[in-house]
Design an enzyme around this catalytic site. Sequence first.
Site, PDB file in Angstrom:
ATOM      1  N   GLU A   1     -24.171   5.272   4.065  1.00  0.00           N
ATOM      2  CA  GLU A   1     -22.808   5.568   4.516  1.00  0.00           C
ATOM      3  C   GLU A   1     -22.764   5.074   6.128  1.00  0.00           C
ATOM      4  OE1 GLU A   1     -18.807   7.232   5.050  1.00  0.00           O
ATOM      5  OE2 GLU A   1     -19.895   6.338   3.066  1.00  0.00           O
TER       6      GLU A   1
ATOM      7  N   ARG B   1      -2.894   4.821   4.736  1.00  0.00           N
ATOM      8  CA  ARG B   1      -3.374   3.992   3.573  1.00  0.00           C
ATOM      9  C   ARG B   1      -3.443   2.876   3.961  1.00  0.00           C
ATOM     10  NH1 ARG B   1      -1.134   6.590  -1.157  1.00  0.00           N
ATOM     11  NH2 ARG B   1      -0.961   4.521  -2.408  1.00  0.00           N
TER      12      ARG B   1
ATOM     13  N   LYS C   1      -6.467   2.786   2.599  1.00  0.00           N
ATOM     14  CA  LYS C   1      -6.970   3.988   2.509  1.00  0.00           C
ATOM     15  C   LYS C   1      -7.051   4.191   0.776  1.00  0.00           C
ATOM     16  CE  LYS C   1      -8.020   8.231   3.927  1.00  0.00           C
ATOM     17  NZ  LYS C   1      -9.274   8.488   4.880  1.00  0.00           N
TER      18      LYS C   1
ATOM     19  N   LYS D   1     -19.789   3.115   7.962  1.00  0.00           N
ATOM     20  CA  LYS D   1     -18.835   3.574   8.684  1.00  0.00           C
ATOM     21  C   LYS D   1     -18.761   2.722   9.979  1.00  0.00           C
ATOM     22  CE  LYS D   1     -17.761   6.334   7.056  1.00  0.00           C
ATOM     23  NZ  LYS D   1     -16.552   5.953   6.116  1.00  0.00           N
TER      24      LYS D   1
ATOM     25  N   ASN E   1       3.578  -2.032  -5.204  1.00  0.00           N
ATOM     26  CA  ASN E   1       2.172  -1.763  -5.190  1.00  0.00           C
ATOM     27  C   ASN E   1       1.402  -2.138  -6.183  1.00  0.00           C
ATOM     28  OD1 ASN E   1       2.436  -0.521  -2.501  1.00  0.00           O
ATOM     29  ND2 ASN E   1       2.086   1.441  -3.187  1.00  0.00           N
ATOM     30  N   GLY E   2       0.313  -2.825  -6.067  1.00  0.00           N
ATOM     31  CA  GLY E   2      -0.514  -3.373  -7.185  1.00  0.00           C
ATOM     32  C   GLY E   2      -0.583  -4.946  -7.319  1.00  0.00           C
TER      33      GLY E   2
ATOM     34  N   GLU F   1     -17.077  -0.723   9.119  1.00  0.00           N
ATOM     35  CA  GLU F   1     -15.481  -0.419   8.907  1.00  0.00           C
ATOM     36  C   GLU F   1     -14.685  -0.359  10.191  1.00  0.00           C
ATOM     37  OE1 GLU F   1     -14.732   2.156   4.943  1.00  0.00           O
ATOM     38  OE2 GLU F   1     -15.520   2.997   6.548  1.00  0.00           O
TER      39      GLU F   1
ATOM     40  N   HIS G   1     -40.079  -6.666   1.750  1.00  0.00           N
ATOM     41  CA  HIS G   1     -40.001  -7.407   0.602  1.00  0.00           C
ATOM     42  C   HIS G   1     -38.877  -8.542   0.749  1.00  0.00           C
ATOM     43  CE1 HIS G   1     -42.764  -5.174  -1.726  1.00  0.00           C
ATOM     44  NE2 HIS G   1     -42.065  -4.176  -1.496  1.00  0.00           N
TER      45      HIS G   1
ATOM     46  N   CYS H   1       0.628  -1.241  -0.067  1.00  0.00           N
ATOM     47  CA  CYS H   1       0.000  -0.100   0.011  1.00  0.00           C
ATOM     48  C   CYS H   1       0.814   1.300   0.002  1.00  0.00           C
ATOM     49  CB  CYS H   1      -0.749  -0.134   1.317  1.00  0.00           C
ATOM     50  SG  CYS H   1      -2.188   0.958   1.058  1.00  0.00           S
TER      51      CYS H   1
ATOM     52  N   TRP I   1      -0.400  -4.082   2.597  1.00  0.00           N
ATOM     53  CA  TRP I   1      -1.688  -4.341   2.706  1.00  0.00           C
ATOM     54  C   TRP I   1      -2.122  -5.856   1.938  1.00  0.00           C
ATOM     55  CZ3 TRP I   1      -6.466  -5.091  -0.444  1.00  0.00           C
ATOM     56  CH2 TRP I   1      -7.555  -5.086   0.331  1.00  0.00           C
TER      57      TRP I   1
END
Length: 605
Positions: A480, A27, A600, A484, A100-101, A487, A503, A2, A74
Amino acid sequence: MCGIIGYTGEKTATPILINGLKSLEYRGYDSAGIALLENKKFSVIKSKGELKNLIKKTEKENSVSSVGIGHTRWATHGKPDETNAHPHTSSDEMFTVVHNGIIENASVIKKELEKKGFSFASETDTEVIPQLLSYHYDGNISSTMQKAFSSFDGSFAVAFLCRDFPDTIFAARRQSPLIIGRGENESVVASDTCALSENIQEFTCLEDDEFAIIEKGKIEIFSSGLKPINKKFRKIESVAEKHDKCGFEHFMLKEIFEQPEKIKNLLKGKIRNKKVFIDEIAELSLEIIKAEKIYIVGCGSAYHAALAGKFAIEELCGVPVEVDIASEFRYRNPPVKENTPVIVISQSGETADSVAALRLANSKGAFVIGIVNVPGSTIANESDYVIATKAGREVAVATTKGYITQVMALYLFALHIADIRKTIPDRAIEIYTEELCRIPDKISEILSDTSVVENLAEKYYNKNDIFFIGRNTDFAAASEASLKLKEISYINCSAFPAGELKHGTIALIDKGTPVVALCANERLFKKTLSNIEEVVSRGGEILCVTRKNKIISEKYLSIEIPNCSDLFVPILEIIPMQLFSYFIAKKKGCNIDMPKNLAKSVTVE
């Protein structure tokens, strides 16, 4: 992923690398490591978990090396342990790499290299990079880079050291951010400008399939065909925001309380004569007037900001808005017509799925408006127009001020376009604009007393599941709020449009099931109240988020927000929900600023 940092210069590298990694902690990561090159030998130090574990190990070293690379990882390929932590070194110890990637064809390359006698120590895709560099290496580092990196499918930002070049860092980039900074007799490579050391005066961004050879007094950049590129370096205009909690217990709490100020910053220069003017998109007037549809694309919280923006744009501008999750948009071949506005939202400006969505929109002839927080990021650079959210650096992984400024940017966009299209009267625009200007004070009012929310956290922190419901603009905030809480507290949370309960989801409501009902939208209040009664009749426990002095029932717990237009309730409703998440996570003893498994800046698919 990361975070990448590399240093070459005249100073001891270790403290500079560690400080760079500290700046990149926001991050998200689950392991960290550094590699130093001294007397043609690598010293690689790695640790699992928090950066403090790596720091303890480096304190036992006495290296005076002035060149090195570092990384916070990460986990994507392989579990988060010390073996899989970066840097990774080739079998012959000629190269060591941070990355990274994702190398998508890593397994194929690994099998071929194993047939040629290479042995692998980790489970990562990254380890194929130093091994393939070693395989191609013939003393010519430029051609070695060209051969190796042309073999990789996927995304990468790579910094590496070669044993034969004792004062040099090499770098390559494709679809993952990497910047190079230079100062007097020192150079730095990093994932983010915040990691640049204090004496770095200017920087440039590597573009896709560019290579760099970085020495302390010289930086050379090449295309994939090894053609030299004369890159423009930009001055670093300001020091990154202070990496300090300023007396708050956590960065997340500090950033929640910064939100009124950040909204004021965003409003500056955009309100004139009680109307909204966004100079960054002033050239779009004709195209916006003709637009038959607007697309908004984002991931996670940015997607939820898009939901809030959709309601405002459709009502104020009279144009249909289609909101897409970026990872879905990029693969569904959306029927985007030429000159259609596509808004791409990303805090970092590097979100891989959002970057891909942007490029897809561009390929279809759309014009892209980027709403981003990081100038110079990929989305900022590749968008036709950019609205900067001006949230400043956000350290906590779970976004607060980043999200709220995205929502405000969309509200400003909606009023700007409504004025251009003449879809609502001038007086209505003035009223809405005046109300937006009062939002920071209303948020400050909510933040002036957090005791009610903190007390509610005591009641809810030990729940295993919590549902969030709302209609229309309330549902945007509910989405949201649910994200939150899950998380940072790891409670299983789900958000549903309130009318959808019957439903299917209502089958999950039993005695004591907690349901947070966001019902500040006055127009739909009675409809949501009916859904609340459906929950109560099945034994569910209701917590309402509603307007001040709104009497619902003494049976329900409630959180009040100041009165405002139905269009703007999401930006006020989310403030107590951010606090609700924070206090629950604190009560549970969670790592609030760096939740497990999260990053992040999500620069991989």
